[in-house]
Design a protein around this motif. Structure first.
Motif, PDB file in Angstrom:
ATOM      1  N   UNK A 299       7.371 -11.028 -12.096  1.00 24.51           N
ATOM      2  CA  UNK A 299       8.446 -11.616 -11.300  1.00 24.51           C
ATOM      3  C   UNK A 299       9.757 -11.582 -12.066  1.00 24.51           C
TER       4      UNK A 299
ATOM      5  N   UNK B 276       0.828  -1.206   0.000  1.00 22.26           N
ATOM      6  CA  UNK B 276       0.000   0.000   0.000  1.00 22.26           C
ATOM      7  C   UNK B 276       0.865   1.260   0.000  1.00 22.26           C
ATOM      8  N   UNK B 277       1.851   1.295   0.899  1.00 18.91           N
ATOM      9  CA  UNK B 277       2.554   2.554   1.174  1.00 18.91           C
ATOM     10  C   UNK B 277       4.035   2.504   0.817  1.00 18.91           C
ATOM     11  N   UNK B 278       4.412   1.547  -0.016  1.00 17.69           N
ATOM     12  CA  UNK B 278       5.792   1.517  -0.500  1.00 17.69           C
ATOM     13  C   UNK B 278       6.820   1.253   0.583  1.00 17.69           C
TER      14      UNK B 278
ATOM     15  N   UNK C 153       2.355 -13.917  -3.794  1.00 20.74           N
ATOM     16  CA  UNK C 153       3.150 -13.074  -4.690  1.00 20.74           C
ATOM     17  C   UNK C 153       4.547 -13.640  -4.822  1.00 20.74           C
ATOM     18  N   UNK C 154       5.044 -13.682  -6.047  1.00 16.64           N
ATOM     19  CA  UNK C 154       6.427 -14.084  -6.241  1.00 16.64           C
ATOM     20  C   UNK C 154       7.327 -13.113  -5.470  1.00 16.64           C
ATOM     21  N   UNK C 155       8.336 -13.647  -4.774  1.00 13.07           N
ATOM     22  CA  UNK C 155       9.210 -12.731  -4.017  1.00 13.07           C
ATOM     23  C   UNK C 155       9.947 -11.722  -4.897  1.00 13.07           C
ATOM     24  N   UNK C 156      10.037 -11.984  -6.190  1.00 15.49           N
ATOM     25  CA  UNK C 156      10.669 -11.030  -7.099  1.00 15.49           C
ATOM     26  C   UNK C 156       9.699 -10.039  -7.725  1.00 15.49           C
TER      27      UNK C 156
ATOM     28  N   UNK D 116       2.381   4.195  -3.631  1.00 11.80           N
ATOM     29  CA  UNK D 116       2.976   3.830  -2.354  1.00 11.80           C
ATOM     30  C   UNK D 116       4.148   4.697  -1.937  1.00 11.80           C
TER      31      UNK D 116
ATOM     32  N   UNK E  27      -1.392  -3.491  -8.297  1.00 11.66           N
ATOM     33  CA  UNK E  27       0.023  -3.787  -8.070  1.00 11.66           C
ATOM     34  C   UNK E  27       0.572  -4.607  -9.229  1.00 11.66           C
TER      35      UNK E  27
ATOM     36  N   UNK F 180       9.212  -0.685   1.492  1.00  7.52           N
ATOM     37  CA  UNK F 180      10.006  -1.721   0.853  1.00  7.52           C
ATOM     38  C   UNK F 180      11.352  -1.141   0.456  1.00  7.52           C
TER      39      UNK F 180
ATOM     40  N   UNK G 123       6.073  -5.170  -7.724  1.00  8.02           N
ATOM     41  CA  UNK G 123       5.313  -4.374  -6.749  1.00  8.02           C
ATOM     42  C   UNK G 123       6.072  -4.284  -5.431  1.00  8.02           C
ATOM     43  N   UNK G 124       6.846  -5.329  -5.094  1.00 17.20           N
ATOM     44  CA  UNK G 124       7.599  -5.356  -3.839  1.00 17.20           C
ATOM     45  C   UNK G 124       9.002  -4.792  -3.995  1.00 17.20           C
ATOM     46  N   UNK G 125       9.511  -4.774  -5.232  1.00 10.41           N
ATOM     47  CA  UNK G 125      10.877  -4.318  -5.463  1.00 10.41           C
ATOM     48  C   UNK G 125      10.910  -2.845  -5.851  1.00 10.41           C
ATOM     49  N   UNK G 126      10.053  -2.463  -6.803  1.00 12.52           N
ATOM     50  CA  UNK G 126      10.198  -1.155  -7.452  1.00 12.52           C
ATOM     51  C   UNK G 126       9.003  -0.235  -7.215  1.00 12.52           C
ATOM     52  N   UNK G 127       8.213  -0.560  -6.195  1.00  7.89           N
ATOM     53  CA  UNK G 127       7.120   0.348  -5.835  1.00  7.89           C
ATOM     54  C   UNK G 127       6.044   0.469  -6.897  1.00  7.89           C
ATOM     55  N   UNK G 128       5.859  -0.553  -7.715  1.00  7.47           N
ATOM     56  CA  UNK G 128       4.830  -0.489  -8.760  1.00  7.47           C
ATOM     57  C   UNK G 128       3.491  -0.837  -8.125  1.00  7.47           C
ATOM     58  N   UNK G 129       2.909   0.132  -7.491  1.00  2.92           N
ATOM     59  CA  UNK G 129       1.709  -0.043  -6.675  1.00  2.92           C
ATOM     60  C   UNK G 129       0.995   1.285  -6.539  1.00  2.92           C
TER      61      UNK G 129
END
Lengths: 479, 479
Positions: free
Chosen positions: B238, A144-146, B136-139, B292, B234, A148, B142-148
């Protein structure tokens, strides 16, 4: 050792022992990073909030082994990595093993991941588990809020001619990556951690995935081949209020990296589009933290660069000084032997590990002097885009390159600005170029099999044969 | 209708029919948002990349029902929401139902979520499923580059006295939220979508979770009670290269919202810490996108505000003009009847739906005129922090407030800047305050049971009794 060096650089026309003599000069130099006011304040606040829950982990690491191992215990997928640089991947539908030749950056992943969970004010027992999807609450503030952050570092195998080939993997200045990650965590109010504990866990992870660290096919293959490691720290807090994460996950995944980061780029280098329409970082922001949001905001500019026939963006700050090139730090070289790069103090620049190494290599005299015998001078100062353009036009700027863990040293061939393309001069003798010399210095440092190289302070050696305490009862063997 | 109005505002001292007369005046006004150059360019690029894969979904929506339903088909957890504003939550260990009194924002969630997956250039069949962790794939980028990106909107039940109580839920200007989300998607190079299709799906989701939309306990309970809806988009790509997401997930979760967003704040309002050390947004950045990264960068500043005894940050731009207050837009009111707020055009400000509504309410004459009979004048212009401070000191600035979907209209009691606290004047008659009047205008619009209110163009009415085509074979009943 000299024989090995000659072998590893056969066909490249340069084999200077100078690097090795002079690397010793920088051994004692400690890397100092100039912190922005914002980062200093964030660190002070974070360390006040986190009162010491991040000590060494008392619990033993648990290791879950992939089922896909052969008689020798090698991962089936990884086995091929030791040979021809193609990988077996398991098809998700059929569970059959298929050959994958993809060399695009970050597409193929290894079998395992390292997980360390943070809950109730402390880091829990770490585990190396088979790579699988993360289960995240849809309300997690990482989504939600980046909240990461991440790092990028690489593991290398020394060339096979030396005595260490079978049992050593090298990391390049991993402590600095973890220290930068610590600062990024502070800047985003994520939980702090003990960097030495995390380094120890990453070593264990590298041992588990050691089969995945590619070996270069000498003598004709001189591409950089490595295992790219991606440590991440994300919030797993499942509540919608914007607040400090109370639960988090530190994890590491890995991906074998065979080709260059910018596939399809001209060997002379990449073309950059200088834009003042999109701005990456600003004073008081997070430009010096390695967090997701810094990358999300760059994609449209990157697509604009592609639309204008360039590979990447040359980022300008609000005053139109050049800052970074795509996801790399940026350097220019003048005909007078100045090597210019943007300063760190204002927080607009990611404090790159390769950036820092380049500066130290040059300042330590570890690259041959200019043709006129004078040493290179590194100057960290702002450079306005108009001055860069004028410098290219009148021949005072003779070279430009980017640096970063993914691309290492990447030559810049041209800069496009407001509709016009300005080409950097073509080198009469390519081997005289500073970017080529720096690239070779890194290659030697990373791949040379000599024991002296392994002892270099920038090289963190991981013994891949498990030591007795590692092969303890806490290591569980599946399959 | 007048009777109902009087009832709903009993004890508040003000019951002006003026609002209703004058709301008609703004019915025809369409909301226009001034786009920054950056946002315009991002939209143009995104629409060129996405050549129409985002049309209406041909596939039927599938609905998976929670197992926890009672004989009437109501969710067990939600049942209580119809009554006393406490919720049953299932303990994860025991599966027993427990009463939860938590009224902290965004802690309690409903049973279901809406999922729409994007893959291979198109949006797939949407589904409403039981709320569970996302895999979610750990790669994932959305979790790496803030694509959210995300949105916040609220669903309300009209007061129970009216004819619509049992079968109507209201959304406030949901099209604008989805249009803003569309722009945010373009800015971050996430897949575009058809906003009308998404609105239709959100209506279906609101029907599924209608039991969770709280009812106000009239007449003494005048807190805003609503179901907060959180649409998210998001990337699920991956791969570790920084590039446009080829796979993505649009999802919606919901959380009943009972108290105010800033729990524990003084009834006179929140205290804000003005900081020029941390900067939220800058020209050429993403300050006008709801992504995010904009929130991650604010947490340390928020903690600094708490450390200085304030509730939230008053953000300043690089020239030290005031921009936003925490996660709200910011307004000040002068003694001359000017209502000042920062302009949108430079991309430093989130184009708030409540911000826009406040401006339209005032410009449309829907709040009573000043005490001297003159109308209020909304002016969108920059206000320097020094001018704000001077204005408070010499009495020219008489009021300040923030607006946002979570907090609606939130009075500001004090501003702290460089070690000194400047208190906004206390009102002789609180009901004369513009923020109170605006809050009441919103309350009436959202909760009034009249059919005329339901027909207001800002109100999007959702019939919660399933229509025949909804209760089709595509709706699967579990448990």
């Amino acid at each position: 050792m000299r024989a090995c060096l000659s072998k590893s650089f056969r066909g490249m026309g340069v084999c200077s022992d100078l690097f090795f003599c002079q690397w010793r000069q920088v051994r004692s130099s400690t890397s100092t990073v100039t912190l922005s006011q914002t980062m200093r304040r964030a660190l002070a606040l974070a360390e006040r909030v986190e009162k010491g829950p991040y000590g060494p982990q008392p619990s033993p690491l648990s290791v879950e082994r992939s089922r896909a191992v052969d008689a020798q215990g090698h991962s089936l997928r990884a086995r091929a990595a030791l040979g021809r640089h193609s990988f077996y991947q398991r098809s998700s539908e059929t569970e059959e093993l298929q050959t994958s030749g993809s060399q695009e950056f970050g597409v193929t992943f290894t079998d395992h991941m390292l997980l360390v969970r943070y809950r109730e004010g402390r880091w829990e027992t770490p585990a190396i588990v088979v790579r699988r999807p993360l289960e995240l609450d849809p309300g997690s503030s990482s989504l939600q809020y980046g909240l990461q952050i991440f790092e990028g570092m690489k593991a290398y195998r020394p060339d096979p001619a030396g005595p260490e080939t079978e049992d050593v993997v090298r990391l390049f200045r991993p402590r600095e990556n973890l220290q930068r990650m610590y600062r990024s965590a502070a800047r985003l109010a994520l939980p702090l951690f003990d960097t030495e504990t995390m380094l120890h866990l990453i070593e264990e992870y590298v041992r588990t995935e050691a089969d995945w660290v590619p070996v270069r096919d000498l003598p004709d293959d001189l591409r950089p081949v490595s295992l790219y490691l991606r440590p991440c720290l994300i919030s797993t807090d499942a509540r919608l209020g914007v607040r400090r994460a109370k639960e988090a996950l530190f994890y590491v995944i890995a991906s074998p990296s065979l080709g260059g980061y910018y596939s399809g780029a001209d060997p002379a280098g990449v073309a950059l589009l200088a834009t003042d329409e999109f701005v990456r970082a600003w004073p008081g922001g997070v430009g010096d933290a390695k967090c997701g949001g810094n990358y999300a905001l760059g994609l449209v500019a990157q697509e604009l660069a592609h639309a204008e026939g360039c590979h990447q963006v040359l980022w300008l700050d609000p005053e139109r000084n050049v800052t970074e090139a795509g996801v790399m730090n940026f350097f220019v070289v003048t005909s007078a032997g100045e090597v210019l790069t943007a300063p760190l103090g204002e927080g607009l620049i990611l404090p790159g590990i390769i950036r820092s190494a380049v500066i130290e290599l040059i300042r330590g005299g570890s690259v041959p002097a200019q043709a006129n015998g004078q040493p290179w001078q590194v100057v960290e100062r702002s450079l306005h885009i108009e001055d860069l353009i004028r410098g290219i036009e009148d021949g005072r700027i003779v070279e430009a390159f980017g640096t970063g863990t993914a691309a290492m040293v990447c030559a810049v061939a041209a800069i496009k600005y407001r509709g016009r393309t300005y080409r950097l001069p073509e080198a009469a003798d390519n081997h005289q170029r500073l970017s080529i010399r720096l690239g070779k210095a890194f290659e030697r440092l990373l791949f040379d099999p000599g024991r002296e190289t392994s002892a270099h302070p920038w090289i963190h050696t991981v013994q891949i044969k498990p030591t007795p305490q590692v092969a303890s009862a806490s290591r569980t063997q599946f399959g």
